[in-house]
Design a protein around this motif. Structure first.
Motif, PDB file in Angstrom:
ATOM      1  N   ASP A 271       0.824  -1.215   0.000  1.00 35.11           N
ATOM      2  CA  ASP A 271       0.000   0.000   0.000  1.00 35.11           C
ATOM      3  C   ASP A 271       0.852   1.257   0.000  1.00 35.11           C
ATOM      4  O   ASP A 271       0.423   2.320  -0.462  1.00 35.11           O
ATOM      5  N   ALA A 272       2.087   1.128   0.535  1.00 32.79           N
ATOM      6  CA  ALA A 272       2.998   2.279   0.556  1.00 32.79           C
ATOM      7  C   ALA A 272       3.810   2.378  -0.727  1.00 32.79           C
ATOM      8  O   ALA A 272       4.719   3.218  -0.825  1.00 32.79           O
ATOM      9  N   GLY A 273       3.508   1.518  -1.699  1.00 33.89           N
ATOM     10  CA  GLY A 273       4.185   1.592  -2.986  1.00 33.89           C
ATOM     11  C   GLY A 273       5.413   0.723  -3.113  1.00 33.89           C
ATOM     12  O   GLY A 273       6.193   0.890  -4.054  1.00 33.89           O
ATOM     13  N   VAL A 274       5.605  -0.209  -2.169  1.00 34.29           N
ATOM     14  CA  VAL A 274       6.759  -1.117  -2.221  1.00 34.29           C
ATOM     15  C   VAL A 274       6.250  -2.519  -2.550  1.00 34.29           C
ATOM     16  O   VAL A 274       5.692  -3.200  -1.678  1.00 34.29           O
ATOM     17  N   PRO A 275       6.385  -2.973  -3.800  1.00 36.30           N
ATOM     18  CA  PRO A 275       5.920  -4.323  -4.138  1.00 36.30           C
ATOM     19  C   PRO A 275       6.742  -5.380  -3.396  1.00 36.30           C
ATOM     20  O   PRO A 275       7.937  -5.204  -3.163  1.00 36.30           O
ATOM     21  N   VAL A 276       6.075  -6.451  -3.032  1.00 32.91           N
ATOM     22  CA  VAL A 276       6.703  -7.502  -2.233  1.00 32.91           C
ATOM     23  C   VAL A 276       6.733  -8.802  -3.028  1.00 32.91           C
ATOM     24  O   VAL A 276       5.705  -9.240  -3.556  1.00 32.91           O
TER      25      VAL A 276
END
Length: 703
Positions: A589-594
Motif C-alpha cells: 500500500d505504501a508503494g513497495v511491491p513484495v
C-alpha cells in the motif's frame, strides 16, 4: 578461634576415592561416593535414551560435590598454613584428571578418523583440541549461538563441557582465595563466606538472566555455572574446621530422605526445553548440599547408609571414568553402526551405555588410579605442571589428523574450466522431464561434504544478526550506485536467496539492501523461537519497518521458515498468516511491491554424511518431497500471499529444488542443500533467472 579451627578435624580433605580400596583415610565419606553414583547413573540413563528425562541433573550434582570437596581442601590449607600453594593444588588436579581424559580423547580421535566423514570429522577435531585445553564449553556456547548449528549431531566429546567448567573453577578459585589473603590478612570464615557469597549471587543472577535471554549458550558457559560449584563451596566454608558431631541430629535422617527423594523425582520428572541452569538448577543443587550436610553430621542410618553401601561406593569411585567413556562410546557407536550400514537401535544404545563400564574400569585400574595414587612427581609441582601442559598438547596433536578433509568428489570438470552459472544447477532442470546425472554426476560443486560452508555473503559477513540482537544491521550488495534498490528482509531462509539476487543484479544494476535476523519471521505477529516468545524478533521487526518507511526500497524480497506465531502462550498458525498478510500489505500500500520467495523444502541434516558414504550412488541420499514441503513455511506463505492481494507475489521454487517425488542431492553438477534446511549459495545463484524475473515483474506491475 583460629587455633581451634586449625586443630579441628577436616573432613573436606577427602580426595575422590577409588573402588575396592582396602584402607580409607579417616575423613573418607562413603556417602559422597554414593552421591557420585547417583549423579553418574542419572547421566548414564539419560544419555542411553531411557525415560529419565531429567537425568542431565547428574552434572549439577557433580558440580556441588566438586565445589564442596575442593573448597574444603583449599580453606583448610589456608587456615592451617596461612597460604595456598597454587602449584601443588593444580598438580594434584593434573594427576587426578588429565591422564585418563587424554586417553579418552586419543581413542575418540582414532575412531572418529575412521568412521566420521567430512566437516563432521573436522568439527570433532576442533572439539578434541578445545577439550584438551579445557575450554570446550566456550566452543559449544559459541556454536549454539548460531541456531543453524543446532542440527548437527552431538560431538563425541560434548560431555567435556562440564569438565571444562570444573577445571576453570579449579584454576581460578584458588587464585581468588590467594588474592583475598593478600587483601585481608589471615581471612577467617566470615571473610571467605562474604567473598564467596558475592561470587555466587552474581553468578546466580547472571544465570537466571542469561538463561532466559539465550538459553542455548547459557547452558555451557562457566559464568552461569559457577554458582552451582559455589553452593558446595559455601557449605564447605561453613563446615571447615568444625568438629563433626558425635551424635547426628535426630531430624538429619528424615531431611536427608526428603532431599534424596527430591533428587530422584527431579531426575525422573523434569522435562527438556527448560531454561537451564537458571533458578531451575536449584532443584538438584540444594538437595545435594543438604545430603552433603547430612553426611557430615555422621548419621549412621537413613540415606547416608544407602549412599554409603558397597555397590554405591564402587560405582561412585568409577564415576569419573564412566563419565569420560560413556558418551564417546555411545556417539561413536552410532557413527560406527551407520558406517557399517546398520543404524543403531534404541536397545543398542542402552547396551553401549552399559558396556562403557568395561573400558571405564580398565582406564581407572591401569591409568587413573596408578597415576593418581602413585609417587611419581607427587612432590615436584613444577614438573607436574609441565607434564600437564605436555598432556594437553598431546590432546591437541592427536586431533590434528581429523582436520584435513578427504573427499571422494571432484569439484571441477575435466580440464578445470568451470561452465557459466547459466549451464549449472537449476538451469539444467526441464520441468516434467527426468533429471540426468544425479546418481554419479562425475563432478559437483560445492563438495557435498563441505556444502555447509557454502553460505551467502550476508551470513558470512555477519549481516544476519543473531537471536539475541534487537538492532537491525543494513548491508549493501550488488551495484552500490544502482538506481533501483531491492531490499531482502527476513531470517536465514530469506538471506539464502541473496546469491540469486546478486547474480540477477549483474545485468539489472540493482542495489541490494539486506536486513537479516536468525529465526525471525518478517511479520507483525508476535514471534516465536523454540516454542516460546521471541521479543527480540518483535523489536527487530519494528526497527526494520521504521528504516524501510524512512527510506523505501523500490521492491522487497522476503521469505522465512516460520509456521506459527506466539499468541497467549501458545503457537498460533492463523496469527502468523495474518501477521504476514498485514506486514506485506502495508508495504504494498505504501508503494513497495513484495516478492515472497516460497520457503525451500526441509532437508535431512545428514545429507553430507550420506553423500560421503555413497559418492557414486547419490540417489540413495534423495529424500521424500511431500513431507519436506509440508514441513516448511511454504503453506503459510501461500495463504498469506493470497490474502494480501495486489502488490504481493509468491514465487514458488519447489519445482526447481525438488523436481521429482524424491528431492535429489545434486542437480546439474551443483550440490543443492546444506545443513539447517537451506540451499547452498551456489545453487541459489543458479535460480537467478526465476528470482530476477519475479522482481522485474513486480517492479513493472506494481512499482
Amino acid at each position: 578461634m583460629a587455633t581451634a579451627e586449625q586443630a579441628a578435624a577436616r573432613p573436606e580433605t577427602q580426595e575422590p576415592a577409588a573402588p575396592r580400596e582396602t584402607t580409607r583415610p579417616k575423613s573418607f565419606r562413603p556417602d559422597i561416593e554414593g552421591l557420585r553414583a547417583v549423579a553418574i547413573l542419572t547421566v548414564l540413563a539419560h544419555h542411553a535414551g531411557l525415560p529419565l528425562h531429567g537425568g542431565y541433573i547428574g552434572v549439577d550434582i557433580f558440580f556441588v560435590i566438586s565445589g564442596y570437596l575442593i573448597t574444603g581442601l583449599l580453606v583448610n590449607e589456608l587456615w592451617s598454613t596461612g597460604r595456598i600453594s597454587w602449584l601443588r593444588f593444580v598438580g594434584r588436579r593434573i594427576r587426578r584428571l588429565l591422564p585418563a581424559a587424554i586417553l579418552v580423547l586419543t581413542v575418540t580421535s582414532a575412531v572418529a578418523f575412521v568412521v566420521v566423514p567430512g566437516l563432521r570429522r573436522r568439527d570433532i577435531g576442533v572439539d578434541i583440541m578445545a577439550a584438551a585445553g579445557y575450554v570446550v564449553n566456550w566452543v559449544f556456547a559459541g556454536r549454539e549461538v548460531d541456531y543453524l548449528a543446532s542440527d548437527l549431531k552431538p560431538s563425541p566429546v560434548q560431555h567435556f563441557w562440564s569438565l571444562a567448567v570444573e577445571e576453570q573453577f579449579y584454576v581460578v578459585w584458588p587464585l581468588l582465595l590467594i588474592a583475598l589473603a593478600l587483601v585481608v590478612r589471615k581471612p577467617g570464615r566470615r571473610a571467605v563466606l562474604t567473598a564467596l557469597s558475592v561470587l555466587v549471587a552474581g553468578s546466580f543472577a547472571w544465570s537466571v538472566w542469561y538463561s532466559h535471554t539465550d538459553y542455548r549458550p547459557a547452558f555451557f558457559t562457566t559464568t552461569t555455572r559457577i554458582w552451582e560449584l559455589g553452593v558446595g563451596a559455601l557449605l564447605a566454608v561453613a563446615l571447615a574446621g568444625r568438629a563433626r558431631p558425635d551424635v547426628a541430629r535426630r531430624w538429619a535422617a528424615p531431611v536427608g530422605w526428603v532431599a534424596l527423594v527430591v533428587l530422584l523425582a527431579v531426575a525422573a520428572l523434569l522435562r527438556g526445553g527448560i531454561e537451564w541452569p537458571s533458578y531451575w538448577a536449584l532443584l538438584p543443587t540444594v538437595p545435594t548440599a543438604i545430603l552433603l550436610w547430612v553426611g557430615w553430621q555422621g548419621a549412621a542410618n537413613g540415606p547416608v547408609r544407602v549412599l554409603g553401601s558397597r555397590p554405591m561406593v564402587w560405582v561412585g569411585g568409577l564415576s569419573y571414568s564412566i563419565y569420560l567413556w560413556h558418551w564417546p562410546i555411545i556417539i561413536l557407536g552410532e557413527w560406527t553402526a551407520e558406517w557399517l550400514g546398520h543404524p543403531l537401535t534404541a536397545p543398542g544404545k542402552v547396551v553401549l551405555a552399559v558396556l562403557a563400564v568395561g573400558p571405564a574400569w580398565l582406564s581407572w585400574r591401569f591409568v587413573e588410579s596408578p597415576i593418581h595414587h602413585g609417587p611419581w612427581l607427587r612432590e615436584r609441582p613444577r614438573a607436574l605442571l609441565a607434564a600437564g601442559v605436555a598432556l594437553s598438547l598431546t590432546g591437541v596433536l592427536v586431533a590434528l589428523p581429523l582436520l584435513p578433509l578427504r573427499s571422494p568428489f571432484d569439484t571441477t570438470p575435466p580440464g578445470g574450466a568451470m561452465p557459466p552459472v547459466s549451464q549449472l544447477g537449476a538451469n539444467t532442470v526441464r520441468l516434467g522431464q527426468p533429471l540426468a546425472g544425479i546418481d554419479d554426476p562425475g563432478w559437483v560443486t560445492p563438495d557435498p561434504m563441505t556444502s555447509g560452508e557454502d553460505r551467502p555473503a550476508a551470513d558470512v559477513d555477519h549481516c544476519q544478526v543473531d537471536v539475541s540482537a534487537t538492532a537491525p544491521v543494513a548491508c549493501t550488495f550488488g551495484d552500490p550506485r544502482g538506481t533501483t534498490t531491492v531490499a531482502l528482509v527476513g531470517d536465514s531462509k530469506a538471506m539464502q536467496w541473496l546469491p540469486a539476487l546478486e547474480e540477477a543484479a549483474r545485468t539489472s544494476g540493482w542495489r541490494i539492501l539486506t536486513y537479516g535476523k536468525s529465526s525471525c519471521a518478517f511479520s507483525d505477529a508476535p514471534a516465536t523461537q523454540a516454542s516460546k516468545a521471541y521479543p527480540e524478533c518483535d523489536t527487530w521487526n519494528a526497527a526494520v519497518m521504521e528504516a524501510l518507511q524512512a527510506d523505501p526500497p523500490d521492491a522487497l524480497v522476503t521469505s522465512g521458515v516460520a509456521s506459527a506465531a506466539w499468541v497467549d502462550g501458545r503457537l498460533d498458525r492463523r496469527a502468523l498468516v495474518e501477521g504476514y498478510t498485514g506486514r506485506w500489505r502495508s508495504l504494498a500500500d505504501a508503494g513497495v511491491p513484495v516478492v515472497v520467495v516460497g520457503d525451500s523444502p526441509l532437508s535431512p541434516d545428514d545429507l553430507d554424511i550420506c553423500a560421503a558414504r555413497h559418492p557414486h550412488e547419490l540417489t540413495r541420499c534423495a529424500f521424500e518431497g511431500i513431507p519436506a514441503i509440508k514441513g516448511s513455511g511454504l503453506t503459510v506463505q501461500r495463504e498469506a500471499a493470497a490474502a494480501a492481494g495486489p502488490g504481493v507475489a509468491l514465487l514458488d521454487l519447489t519445482a526447481w529444488i525438488c523436481p521429482e517425488e524424491r528431492c535429489p542431492v545434486v542437480i546439474g553438477h551443483v550440490a543443492v542443500h546444506r545443513a539447517g534446511d537451506h540451499v547452498t549459495a551456489t545453487y541459489a545463484a543458479t535460480l537467478a533467472p526465476q528470482v530476477g524475473a519475479a522482481v522485474e515483474d513486480a517492479l513493472r506491475r506494481f512499482g
